[in-house]
Design an enzyme around this catalytic site. Structure first.
Site, mmCIF file in Angstrom:
data_model
loop_
_atom_site.group_PDB
_atom_site.id
_atom_site.type_symbol
_atom_site.label_atom_id
_atom_site.label_comp_id
_atom_site.label_asym_id
_atom_site.label_seq_id
_atom_site.Cartn_x
_atom_site.Cartn_y
_atom_site.Cartn_z
ATOM 1 N N CYS A 95 0.834 -1.213 0.000
ATOM 2 C CA CYS A 95 0.000 0.000 0.000
ATOM 3 C C CYS A 95 0.866 1.260 0.000
ATOM 4 O O CYS A 95 1.531 1.563 0.989
ATOM 5 C CB CYS A 95 -0.910 -0.041 1.224
ATOM 6 S SG CYS A 95 -1.789 1.485 1.541
ATOM 7 N N CYS A 98 0.028 3.889 2.663
ATOM 8 C CA CYS A 98 0.487 3.434 3.981
ATOM 9 C C CYS A 98 1.940 3.845 4.209
ATOM 10 O O CYS A 98 2.327 4.204 5.319
ATOM 11 C CB CYS A 98 0.361 1.921 4.111
ATOM 12 S SG CYS A 98 -1.316 1.312 3.988
#
Length: 172
Positions: A95, A98
């Protein structure tokens, strides 16, 4: 990475304990190979090493207030039973948002000087925790205080937004 650090520590202890001349780390590991490159009476200057010194592990303030959750029992012990408020960062390695949010969160938690701690949960490794806390999108951050979820947000936030979020958590 951990193997490399362990090997370095082992080699430095081995070199420090030897009574012979101090050699470079590469010549200590591969003595026959490095001796072939010596054309004089001893190793060339660029092969000589300074005496090995013991290196301690870095224990910064950020590393004391941020940790990776290992399993369900670890989560219960360090998050649910924590006396301090805990920010739980549900993330995934794949991600990209993230990877943006994680360092920002760590920086903001470190600024709190121990008032708040941060737990990082990889949803690929701990799917059961993600399901239990209804995490369907990453990054998701939940705030846990006295074992109860008191706040939550999804997505990347600015440092100012994170500061406001954390201040609300520490003030209530």
């Amino acid at each position: 990475m951990a193997h490399r650090l362990l090997l370095r520590r082992f080699v430095s202890v081995t070199l420090r304990g030897s009574s012979g001349p101090v050699r470079s780390r590469s010549s200590a590991l591969f003595p026959s190979r490095s001796s072939l490159s010596w054309h004089g009476t001893g190793p060339p200057l660029h092969h000589q090493a300074v005496p090995a010194t013991a290196r301690g592990f870095c224990v910064s303030h950020a590393s004391r207030v941020t940790f990776n959750v290992q399993n369900q029992a670890d989560f219960a012990e360090r998050v649910i039973n924590s006396k301090k408020p805990v920010l739980v960062d549900f993330h995934a390695e794949w991600c990209a948002p993230c990877r943006i949010l994680g360092p920002r969160l760590e920086k903001m938690v470190a600024k709190q000087q121990g008032k708040v701690i941060m737990a990082k949960v990889d949803i690929d490794e701990h799917t059961d925790l993600a399901i239990e806390y209804k995490v369907s999108v990453v990054p998701t951050v939940i705030a846990v205080k006295a074992g109860e979820v008191v706040a939550k947000f999804v997505g990347v936030k600015t440092e100012d937004d994170l500061e406001v979020f954390i201040k609300k958590l520490t003030c209530t």
